[in-house]
Design a protein around this motif. Structure first.
Motif, PDB file in Angstrom:
ATOM      1  N   LEU A 233      -0.534  47.452  32.476  1.00 55.34           N
ATOM      2  CA  LEU A 233      -0.980  48.705  33.084  1.00 55.34           C
ATOM      3  C   LEU A 233       0.162  49.718  33.150  1.00 55.34           C
ATOM      4  O   LEU A 233      -0.049  50.915  32.948  1.00 55.34           O
ATOM      5  N   ILE A 234       1.351  49.231  33.442  1.00 62.52           N
ATOM      6  CA  ILE A 234       2.506  50.135  33.513  1.00 62.52           C
ATOM      7  C   ILE A 234       2.856  50.672  32.124  1.00 62.52           C
ATOM      8  O   ILE A 234       3.116  51.865  31.944  1.00 62.52           O
ATOM      9  N   ILE A 235       2.842  49.806  31.120  1.00 64.17           N
ATOM     10  CA  ILE A 235       3.259  50.216  29.774  1.00 64.17           C
ATOM     11  C   ILE A 235       2.219  51.117  29.109  1.00 64.17           C
ATOM     12  O   ILE A 235       2.560  52.152  28.524  1.00 64.17           O
ATOM     13  N   PHE A 236       0.940  50.736  29.198  1.00 63.41           N
ATOM     14  CA  PHE A 236      -0.091  51.488  28.488  1.00 63.41           C
ATOM     15  C   PHE A 236      -0.720  52.604  29.333  1.00 63.41           C
ATOM     16  O   PHE A 236      -1.374  53.495  28.783  1.00 63.41           O
ATOM     17  N   GLY A 237      -0.534  52.553  30.650  1.00 65.06           N
ATOM     18  CA  GLY A 237      -1.125  53.596  31.498  1.00 65.06           C
ATOM     19  C   GLY A 237      -2.636  53.562  31.510  1.00 65.06           C
ATOM     20  O   GLY A 237      -3.284  54.586  31.764  1.00 65.06           O
ATOM     21  N   ASN A 238      -3.232  52.393  31.230  1.00 65.24           N
ATOM     22  CA  ASN A 238      -4.690  52.271  31.211  1.00 65.24           C
ATOM     23  C   ASN A 238      -5.299  52.404  32.597  1.00 65.24           C
ATOM     24  O   ASN A 238      -4.653  52.160  33.605  1.00 65.24           O
ATOM     25  N   ARG A 239      -6.570  52.751  32.613  1.00 65.42           N
ATOM     26  CA  ARG A 239      -7.367  52.538  33.810  1.00 65.42           C
ATOM     27  C   ARG A 239      -7.628  51.035  33.905  1.00 65.42           C
ATOM     28  O   ARG A 239      -7.782  50.357  32.899  1.00 65.42           O
TER      29      ARG A 239
END
Length: 412
Positions: A233-239
């Protein structure tokens, strides 16, 4: 016709039913030497047959059948069609709040984009307190107790959503004439933790390092799968749900591409480049998923197949000492100086870290799967795939060492 004649007729009857008298009929069942009681009646010019309730002859005697028929005939005289009345009463009655929610959700799920969201709010926030209460018995004090409990847990946004759900449920009850009351009507957003405010929380690299260390030190509580999820989540910034609901068939590892398609909030087609540095995490997730079609399969029996939408929320809540489970945990992150953050704050964190690393503009907009605004968004159809791959690689090189994951190996 008396009982003896009825028994004789059942044995010899060659028709579907025979007349007993006073509008009563019997539909024979010769195998058991009995039959079903029926009443023939006429209403609004239509002639109908109605099977009497309960057992048939001989369990229900002739006298009992006549008594029941007399009551039905009186209804007919009053203009009530007994068959129509029976059909109405046979429908699921809405008595309790659980009945009310099920009836409302059955219809709303056809219109709602995410019908599992109100279902989750109801099961977790409402059902334990008033689910078994009669709709008419729910009081304003019950509504206040529910939203105050959520406020005490420090999640005012959920308090507002739950209050909105309760208002809709009672509006549905009003519409069906179940009650004319709405005990939630007098409450507003100020009672439910205040109006929603835009958040600005973003973690620094230093806070991320501390956070990941605390999670590793308490991996028995947080779990390793959740730890890997947080890193992605931190690396890709996904929901969050873009990852928790992800299936392996969305990934093409020969090209290192994640084809998310339109399975996202904006419903805009996007392909996400996967940097080589992150591949060890995906290899470990693949092994841990044990052949499931999902990257993160459900840990308990579930119709969805993937982990619950709230699994990661609860895990993070435990780390902050929130009251999300029967067992109370200390504020492990807060004690290390980490200010409270939510999972969605990690998306903002990703954006903030990219700015710190010198990345701005349309490529970052597309990295976070936002639409490019204005005229540029209309004419610029370029998707910045390779630029986004470079961004993900750069960010991974900064995050993975903090996560103690070796980008050149299969496990961290």
């Amino acid at each position: 016709m008396n009982v003896k004649e009825i028994k004789a007729n059942i044995k010899t009857c060659a028709t579907l039913r025979f007349n007993v008298g006073d509008g009563l009929y019997i539909k024979p069942n010769k195998s058991r030497n009995g039959g079903a009681w029926e009443l023939r009646y006429t209403i609004n010019g239509n002639r109908r047959f109605m099977t009497l309730s309960g057992v048939g002859f001989p369990e229900k005697s002739l006298a009992e059948a006549k008594a029941e028929a007399a009551i039905i005939k009186q209804q007919i005289k009053n203009g009530i069609d007994p068959l129509a009345e029976r059909a109405r009463q046979s429908e699921a009655e809405i008595i309790t709040m659980n009945n009310l929610f099920n009836d409302w959700h059955k219809e709303e799920s056809k219109r709602l984009k995410n019908p599992e969201r109100p279902l989750g709010h109801y099961i977790k926030r409402v059902q334990p307190y008033i689910g078994k209460l009669r709709v008419e018995d729910v009081k304003a004090t019950d509504i206040r107790r529910i939203i105050q409990k959520i406020n005490d847990d420090g999640i005012p946004s959920i308090s507002n959503q739950t209050l909105y759900l309760l208002k809709k449920l009672f509006k549905h009850a009003n519409k069906l004439d179940i009650t004319q009351r709405n005990p939630a009507a007098a409450f507003n957003s100020s009672d439910a933790g205040g109006p929603g405010k835009s958040r600005d929380r973003a973690l620094s690299f230093e806070e991320i390092e501390i956070t990941l260390k605390v999670l590793r030190d308490n991996i028995a509580i947080f779990t390793h799968d959740n730890y890997l999820l947080i890193i992605l989540l931190i690396i890709f910034g996904n929901r969050k749900t873009e990852l928790t609901k992800a299936k392996w068939n969305e990934f093409d590892f020969s090209k290192n591409i994640w084809d998310l398609g339109i399975r996202n909030k904006k419903e805009s087609d996007i392909k996400i480049p996967i940097p080589e540095e992150v591949m060890p995490i995906f290899r470990e997730i693949k092994e841990r998923s044990c052949g499931s079609e999902y990257l993160f399969p459900a840990r308990k029996k579930s119709k969805n197949g993937h982990i619950s939408d709230d699994t990661l929320n609860h895990a993070l809540g435990k780390m902050f000492g929130s009251n999300v489970s029967k067992k109370k945990y200390p504020n492990l992150l807060g004690s290390q100086g980490v200010k409270h953050f939510t999972l969605h704050d990690l998306r903002r964190t990703c954006r903030s870290l990219l700015a710190e690393l010198g990345y701005e503009g349309n490529k970052v907009t597309r990295y976070l799967n936002h639409k490019i605004k204005g005229v540029a968004g209309i004419y610029n159809r370029y998707d910045y795939l390779e630029e986004r791959r470079e961004i993900a690689s750069t960010l991974a090189q900064r995050i993975l060492p903090l996560a103690k994951i070796n980008s050149n190996s299969e496990e961290g």
